[in-house]
Design a protein around this motif. Structure first.
Motif, PDB file in Angstrom:
ATOM      1  N   PHE A 188       0.841  -1.185   0.000  1.00 18.41           N
ATOM      2  CA  PHE A 188       0.000   0.000   0.000  1.00 18.41           C
ATOM      3  C   PHE A 188       0.886   1.248   0.000  1.00 18.41           C
ATOM      4  O   PHE A 188       1.399   1.668   1.035  1.00 18.41           O
ATOM      5  CB  PHE A 188      -0.947  -0.042   1.201  1.00 18.41           C
ATOM      6  N   PRO A 189       1.087   1.842  -1.186  1.00 14.06           N
ATOM      7  CA  PRO A 189       2.031   2.954  -1.307  1.00 14.06           C
ATOM      8  C   PRO A 189       1.645   4.181  -0.499  1.00 14.06           C
ATOM      9  O   PRO A 189       2.508   4.982  -0.124  1.00 14.06           O
ATOM     10  CB  PRO A 189       2.034   3.255  -2.812  1.00 14.06           C
ATOM     11  N   ARG A 202       4.169   6.626   1.728  1.00 13.86           N
ATOM     12  CA  ARG A 202       4.248   8.054   1.476  1.00 13.86           C
ATOM     13  C   ARG A 202       3.945   8.865   2.739  1.00 13.86           C
ATOM     14  O   ARG A 202       4.590   9.883   3.008  1.00 13.86           O
ATOM     15  CB  ARG A 202       3.300   8.438   0.337  1.00 13.86           C
ATOM     16  N   VAL A 203       2.969   8.431   3.516  1.00 10.56           N
ATOM     17  CA  VAL A 203       2.670   9.131   4.772  1.00 10.56           C
ATOM     18  C   VAL A 203       3.882   9.117   5.699  1.00 10.56           C
ATOM     19  O   VAL A 203       4.234  10.136   6.303  1.00 10.56           O
ATOM     20  CB  VAL A 203       1.443   8.509   5.478  1.00 10.56           C
ATOM     21  N   MET A 204       4.541   7.963   5.798  1.00 11.07           N
ATOM     22  CA  MET A 204       5.710   7.875   6.674  1.00 11.07           C
ATOM     23  C   MET A 204       6.832   8.787   6.195  1.00 11.07           C
ATOM     24  O   MET A 204       7.497   9.464   6.990  1.00 11.07           O
ATOM     25  CB  MET A 204       6.177   6.419   6.784  1.00 11.07           C
ATOM     26  N   VAL A 205       7.034   8.833   4.882  1.00  8.13           N
ATOM     27  CA  VAL A 205       8.083   9.688   4.320  1.00  8.13           C
ATOM     28  C   VAL A 205       7.712  11.164   4.464  1.00  8.13           C
ATOM     29  O   VAL A 205       8.567  12.001   4.791  1.00  8.13           O
ATOM     30  CB  VAL A 205       8.352   9.307   2.850  1.00  8.13           C
ATOM     31  N   GLU A 206       6.446  11.500   4.263  1.00  5.58           N
ATOM     32  CA  GLU A 206       5.996  12.880   4.449  1.00  5.58           C
ATOM     33  C   GLU A 206       6.201  13.338   5.891  1.00  5.58           C
ATOM     34  O   GLU A 206       6.352  14.526   6.168  1.00  5.58           O
ATOM     35  CB  GLU A 206       4.520  13.017   4.071  1.00  5.58           C
ATOM     36  N   LEU A 234       8.403  -4.827  -5.027  1.00  4.34           N
ATOM     37  CA  LEU A 234       7.779  -3.935  -4.057  1.00  4.34           C
ATOM     38  C   LEU A 234       8.814  -3.130  -3.267  1.00  4.34           C
ATOM     39  O   LEU A 234       8.628  -1.918  -3.048  1.00  4.34           O
ATOM     40  CB  LEU A 234       6.888  -4.732  -3.099  1.00  4.34           C
ATOM     41  N   PHE A 235       9.889  -3.778  -2.856  1.00  7.69           N
ATOM     42  CA  PHE A 235      10.894  -3.045  -2.080  1.00  7.69           C
ATOM     43  C   PHE A 235      11.619  -2.017  -2.939  1.00  7.69           C
ATOM     44  O   PHE A 235      11.884  -0.891  -2.497  1.00  7.69           O
ATOM     45  CB  PHE A 235      11.867  -4.011  -1.400  1.00  7.69           C
TER      46      PHE A 235
END
Length: 275
Positions: free
Chosen positions: A159-160, A164-168, A192-193
């Motif tokens: 689930f991308p 993205r939330v973690m990186v944001e 995926l990785f």
């Protein structure tokens, strides 16, 4: 601190909690002897990957035999340990939960698997974690000596939006203890990785149990590290193995300057909402 030596403990998990923790302890000790800064264990490292075993091996955080052992090892060796995941019991519910220990042996983050592994690949494999497990509902970003990291578990990597939330929120490394199987692993594990690393221009790390042919669930293994450029910089086979690999977080800045994906997002048209 920009250079970090990671240790990926791809251990053979059997139907014996004490033996599994002994194996984990030996791999942690070996990692420490090789000057590892951050040690990672696999998903469900203390029990076989099976719904009935999740119930049998479940532990409450407050008096967990497994977590107490890992805490002592982190403190004794002055090292971060991401304790893959264990079946965590809480108020009558069972979760697939990862715990991050700091160098003093304290739990500084925990992640309950958000996306449960409910699949049915016709003629290949059927598995339904939701028969016994409850899904988590929180993003997990932890502060460490070398910056923020994000934690997911196995199926979460598909689930991308989560990545993205973690990186944001500032994560520089995404860790996904996982246990892909011999159907989904060859097809999607590396892809995926590499994709999550490339999409977000971060390091992406997966640590799996080794393949145990005597078990009911056959793990693909292949613990992996992907770089911000989307390259595989370390990968195991299916056998029990300890991977030691130094990464340099300065590579993230370099890649983002060369290919400014995050700057070029059209946030006037779309955005990831941080909660």
């Amino acid at each position: 601190m920009t250079k970090i030596k990671l240790a990926l403990c791809q251990m053979n998990v059997i139907d014996n909690k004490e033996e599994n923790i002994k194996t984990a302890s030996l791999m942690i000790d070996k990692s420490v002897s090789k000057n590892a800064d951050f040690i990672v264990l696999p998903e469900m490292f203390n029990c076989p990957y099976s719904n009935d075993k999740f119930i049998e091996y479940g532990e409450e955080e407050k008096d967990s035999y497994t977590l107490n052992k890992i805490s002592l090892l982190a403190k004794k060796n002055n090292v971060y340990i991401l304790a893959g995941s264990i079946p965590e019991k809480d108020n009558g519910k069972l979760y697939n939960t990862s715990y991050l220990f700091d160098k003093a042996g304290n739990i500084i983050a925990k992640h309950r698997k958000m996306h449960l592994f409910d699949i049915d690949v016709k003629g290949e494999i059927t598995f339904k974690e939701s028969d016994v497990l409850t899904a988590g509902d929180s993003f997990t970003i932890a502060e460490t000596d070398f910056g923020k990291i994000g934690i997911g578990i196995c199926y979460d990597i598909r689930f991308p939006e989560l990545a993205r939330v973690m990186v944001e929120n500032g994560a520089l490394i995404l860790f996904y203890p996982g246990a892909f199987n011999m159907t989904t692993g060859p097809a999607h594990w590396e892809l995926l990785f590499r994709s999550r690393a490339l999409d977000n221009q971060v390091f992406c790390v997966g640590v799996a149990p080794a393949l145990n042919k005597d078990a009911s669930y056959h793990s693909f293994g292949h613990s992996i590290i992907a770089s911000p450029w989307g390259e595989i910089i370390a990968e195991a086979s299916e056998k029990e193995n300890l991977i030691l690999c130094e990464i340099d977080l300065d590579e993230i800045k370099k890649v983002r300057e060369e290919l400014p994906l995050l700057k070029n997002k059209r946030e006037d048209l779309y955005e990831v909402i941080k909660k």
